[in-house]
Design a protein around this motif. Structure first.
Motif, short mmCIF file in Angstrom:
data_model
loop_
_atom_site.label_atom_id
_atom_site.label_comp_id
_atom_site.label_asym_id
_atom_site.label_seq_id
_atom_site.Cartn_x
_atom_site.Cartn_y
_atom_site.Cartn_z
N VAL A 1 7.54 6.60 -4.35
CA VAL A 1 6.82 5.99 -3.22
C VAL A 1 7.26 6.63 -1.91
CG1 VAL A 1 6.49 3.86 -1.90
CG2 VAL A 1 6.39 3.80 -4.40
N MET A 2 8.56 6.84 -1.75
CA MET A 2 9.08 7.45 -0.51
C MET A 2 8.58 8.88 -0.35
SD MET A 2 12.98 5.98 -0.60
CE MET A 2 13.55 7.10 0.67
N GLU A 3 8.58 9.64 -1.45
CA GLU A 3 8.12 11.04 -1.39
C GLU A 3 6.64 11.12 -1.01
OE1 GLU A 3 9.38 14.32 -2.02
OE2 GLU A 3 11.20 13.26 -1.44
N VAL A 4 5.83 10.27 -1.66
CA VAL A 4 4.39 10.27 -1.38
C VAL A 4 4.12 9.88 0.06
CG1 VAL A 4 2.19 9.17 -1.96
CG2 VAL A 4 3.75 9.85 -3.79
N THR A 5 4.83 8.86 0.54
CA THR A 5 4.68 8.43 1.94
C THR A 5 5.02 9.56 2.89
OG1 THR A 5 5.23 6.16 1.31
CG2 THR A 5 5.38 6.71 3.65
N ARG A 6 6.10 10.27 2.59
CA ARG A 6 6.53 11.37 3.46
C ARG A 6 5.47 12.47 3.52
NH1 ARG A 6 9.12 16.12 2.80
NH2 ARG A 6 9.38 15.79 0.56
N HIS A 7 4.84 12.77 2.38
CA HIS A 7 3.83 13.83 2.33
C HIS A 7 2.55 13.43 3.09
CE1 HIS A 7 6.28 15.70 -0.82
NE2 HIS A 7 5.52 16.78 -0.69
N LEU A 8 2.23 12.14 3.10
CA LEU A 8 0.94 11.71 3.64
C LEU A 8 1.01 11.22 5.09
CD1 LEU A 8 -0.47 9.78 0.55
CD2 LEU A 8 -1.25 11.97 1.43
N THR A 9 2.19 11.10 5.65
CA THR A 9 2.32 10.54 7.00
C THR A 9 1.54 11.33 8.03
OG1 THR A 9 4.51 9.69 6.44
CG2 THR A 9 4.00 9.85 8.76
N SER A 10 1.35 12.63 7.82
CA SER A 10 0.63 13.44 8.80
C SER A 10 -0.85 13.08 8.86
CB SER A 10 0.79 14.93 8.48
OG SER A 10 0.23 15.21 7.21
N ARG A 11 -1.38 12.42 7.81
CA ARG A 11 -2.80 12.04 7.79
C ARG A 11 -3.01 10.54 7.98
NH1 ARG A 11 -6.66 15.69 6.03
NH2 ARG A 11 -8.04 13.98 5.47
N PHE A 12 -2.23 9.74 7.29
CA PHE A 12 -2.29 8.29 7.44
C PHE A 12 -1.03 7.67 6.85
CE2 PHE A 12 -3.83 8.96 3.19
CZ PHE A 12 -3.47 7.83 2.46
N GLN A 13 -0.83 6.39 7.13
CA GLN A 13 0.35 5.69 6.65
C GLN A 13 -0.02 4.89 5.40
OE1 GLN A 13 3.13 6.25 8.49
NE2 GLN A 13 4.44 5.25 6.98
N PRO A 14 0.28 5.42 4.19
CA PRO A 14 -0.13 4.70 2.98
C PRO A 14 0.75 3.48 2.73
CG PRO A 14 1.17 6.63 2.39
CD PRO A 14 1.00 6.66 3.88
N SER A 15 0.15 2.41 2.26
CA SER A 15 0.92 1.20 1.95
C SER A 15 1.54 1.35 0.56
CB SER A 15 0.02 -0.02 1.98
OG SER A 15 -0.93 0.03 0.93
N PRO A 16 2.73 0.77 0.34
CA PRO A 16 3.33 0.83 -1.00
C PRO A 16 2.42 0.27 -2.09
CG PRO A 16 4.93 0.03 0.61
CD PRO A 16 3.61 0.10 1.31
N THR A 17 1.60 -0.74 -1.71
CA THR A 17 0.67 -1.34 -2.68
C THR A 17 -0.35 -0.31 -3.15
OG1 THR A 17 0.89 -3.47 -1.57
CG2 THR A 17 -0.96 -3.22 -3.06
N LEU A 18 -0.90 0.48 -2.21
CA LEU A 18 -1.89 1.50 -2.56
C LEU A 18 -1.27 2.54 -3.49
CD1 LEU A 18 -4.62 2.97 -2.23
CD2 LEU A 18 -3.71 4.02 -0.15
N ILE A 19 -0.05 2.98 -3.16
CA ILE A 19 0.62 3.99 -3.99
C ILE A 19 0.87 3.44 -5.40
CG2 ILE A 19 2.70 5.39 -4.24
CD1 ILE A 19 2.91 5.39 -1.18
N LYS A 20 1.30 2.18 -5.47
CA LYS A 20 1.56 1.56 -6.78
C LYS A 20 0.27 1.50 -7.61
CE LYS A 20 3.40 -2.60 -8.96
NZ LYS A 20 3.96 -3.97 -8.76
N GLN A 21 -0.84 1.12 -6.96
CA GLN A 21 -2.12 1.04 -7.67
C GLN A 21 -2.54 2.39 -8.23
OE1 GLN A 21 -4.71 -0.55 -4.68
NE2 GLN A 21 -4.18 -2.69 -5.10
N ARG A 22 -2.36 3.46 -7.43
CA ARG A 22 -2.76 4.79 -7.88
C ARG A 22 -1.84 5.29 -9.00
NH1 ARG A 22 -7.04 3.24 -6.94
NH2 ARG A 22 -7.71 5.11 -8.06
N ILE A 23 -0.55 4.91 -8.95
CA ILE A 23 0.35 5.28 -10.05
C ILE A 23 -0.13 4.64 -11.35
CG2 ILE A 23 2.69 4.97 -10.96
CD1 ILE A 23 3.73 5.22 -8.08
N GLU A 24 -0.51 3.35 -11.26
CA GLU A 24 -1.00 2.64 -12.45
C GLU A 24 -2.27 3.32 -13.00
OE1 GLU A 24 0.37 0.22 -14.06
OE2 GLU A 24 2.04 -0.11 -12.69
#
Length: 500
Positions: free
Chosen positions: A462-485
């Motif tokens: 989650v931390m890695e994905v957030t770091r990569h996407l911060t330049s475009r938008f701030q992803p919520s942990p919930t969104l990342i978890k849903q996409r992992i599932e």
């Protein structure tokens, strides 16, 4: 004490007093934290006033101008009063980010501000230095945005409209803006925007070749197109004996919005379009498919009204409606619908535009005692306005808009379109198209990270994905978890055997 205190100095522009305070407090550096806190509170309060000002909320240009003025004011404090202290620069950045990202309104309004600037605002600027300074101000606000993909979504729509209608004041300034966005967010952010410029350049060259090869044949200028491989959008039409066609061939992956539904073009226009399509596919691009997009096109009509002559600047759909009256004295709403095959929503707004606006009342509507009602009814009939008069030779018919447009923008953002078709947007939701793009982007980053790391704990991922996407938008942990599932369901990822 009245008329004193740090907050009062900020609100009354007491630059020298704040400089003396900074010099004094610098002897005990920890006390400067209190000054920074007061500055941030004052900035957030002023920012909230802008966000809640009803006049500025309804005027994107005034809204962004107020933000820029606020930024300039506190930049002066940091530069002159606080000697460009890094701590105060950071406090300024945090304060702006806190109130500008309360919703997506700033991203939408900034795009509208840029659109207004490229259509009108740059006309009074004589030097490149002035233009560059104006663009740099836009980028300054852009840096504070977390929802940069929302800005891109609206910027792409406004850029497409400017390119297709030729309304931009300066192509060089447009390209300079893209260059600045590219340096901020990377090549991927601007790749589709650059593709749109490339399409327009190639289309210009293509039209020169087309007119050269058909110099002796009647040409044409009419609707628009777009398709799975590439598409075309177009220009304007004169009298039936002298039609000048201008087609823009657009790559479908670059341009915003879903493909538009086809309609029945007037026979003389359809003949011109068929001739161009034959030239394009037979001589140059075998295997491609052109899909005409009348919703992107526009036309210029020479109109002989009962009392005067005019040149009407209309959309392609309006052209299809008006040219029916060359062979009919009056037509019912149902007849117009059947003969043009224009999608119902588009037919309503384009037809209403021709009789609602008193300055461009080309048609008159009559119905069952409802002549004064603006809404369309199935029993309504239309005819050319016999008493239409206007002192201008050229008339641009403004396109009315329904109360909400859920389609292209992806949410029910209210729009009001003026005569130059510039939308004023109100609302704070993330457009559905952006939400969908975010899902794909998050999944792509997850797969990219896992390919390189092979195995990761959930929180680290989650931390890695957030770091990569911060330049475009701030992803919520919930969104990342849903996409992992979802990726686990599709067997792109699997859970470690030890955690099952």
């Amino acid at each position: 004490m009245e008329n004193s205190g740090c907050a009062w100095m900020f609100s009354h522009d007491k630059v020298q007093d704040l400089e003396r305070m900074y010099t004094l407090f610098s002897r005990v550096p920890t006390t400067l934290k209190e000054v920074q806190k007061v500055m941030m509170d004052c900035m957030c309060e002023a920012g909230r006033d802008v966000l809640n000002d009803p006049e500025k909320v309804n005027d994107p240009v005034s809204f962004i101008s107020a933000i820029l003025n606020l930024k300039h004011k506190y930049d002066q404090f940091v530069k002159e009063s606080f000697k460009e202290s890094k701590d105060f620069q950071l406090a300024l950045k945090q304060a702006f980010e806190s109130f500008l990202n309360k919703d997506t309104r700033t991203a939408q309004y900034l795009s509208l501000f840029v659109d207004d600037m490229f259509r009108k605002g740059l006309k009074g600027m004589s030097s490149d230095v002035e233009v560059d300074a104006s663009l740099e101000q836009v980028v300054t606000v852009f840096r504070f945005l977390q929802d940069k993909d929302v800005f891109e979504n609206f910027y792409k729509q406004h850029l497409a409209r400017r390119l297709l209608t030729g309304r931009s004041v300066s192509d060089e300034a447009e390209k300079s803006m893209l260059s600045k966005l590219k340096s901020e967010c990377g090549h991927q952010y601007t790749s589709k925007l650059e593709g749109m410029f490339q399409d327009m350049k190639l289309s210009e060259d293509l039209m020169k070749q087309y007119k050269g090869s058909f110099a002796s044949a009647p040409a044409g200028r009419g609707s628009g197109a777009r398709g799975s491989a590439s598409a075309a959008s177009s220009g304007s039409t004169g009298s039936s004996g002298n039609i000048d066609l201008k087609v823009s061939v657009l790559t479908s992956g670059f341009w915003p919005g879903p493909p538009g539904a086809p309609c029945n073009l007037p026979p003389e226009i359809q003949e011109c379009c068929t001739r161009f399509e034959t030239f394009y596919l037979a001589n140059r691009h075998t295997g491609r498919r052109l899909s005409w997009q009348p919703n992107c096109g526009f036309a210029d009509l020479k109109a002989q009204m009962p009392k005067s002559k005019h040149e009407l600047s209309v959309t392609t759909y309006q052209m299809c409606i008006l040219m029916l009256f060359n062979s009919h004295q009056s037509l019912s709403y149902k007849d117009i619908q059947l003969q043009t095959n224009i999608p119902l929503d588009e037919l309503k707004r384009n037809l209403m535009s021709l009789y609602v606006n008193p300055k461009a009342k080309i048609l008159v509507k009559s119905g069952e005692g409802k002549e004064k009602a603006k809404e369309l009814e199935d029993g309504d009939t239309f005819q050319v306005n016999p008493v239409f008069e206007c002192k201008f030779l050229r008339i641009k018919v403004p396109l009315v808009q329904m109360k909400s447009v859920p389609g292209q923008d992806g949410n029910a953002i209210t729009k009001v379109e003026s005569a130059d078709a510039s939308g004023v947007v109100g609302g704070s939701d993330v457009p559905a198209t952006v939400e969908e793009d975010r899902k794909h982007l998050v999944e792509a980053v997850i797969v990219r990270v896992m390919k390189s790391r092979k195995s990761l704990e959930h929180n680290q991922l989650v931390m890695e994905v957030t770091r990569h996407l911060t330049s475009r938008f701030q992803p919520s942990p919930t969104l990342i978890k849903q996409r992992i599932e979802k990726l686990i369901e599709r067997e792109y990822l699997e859970r470690s055997q030890a955690d099952r």
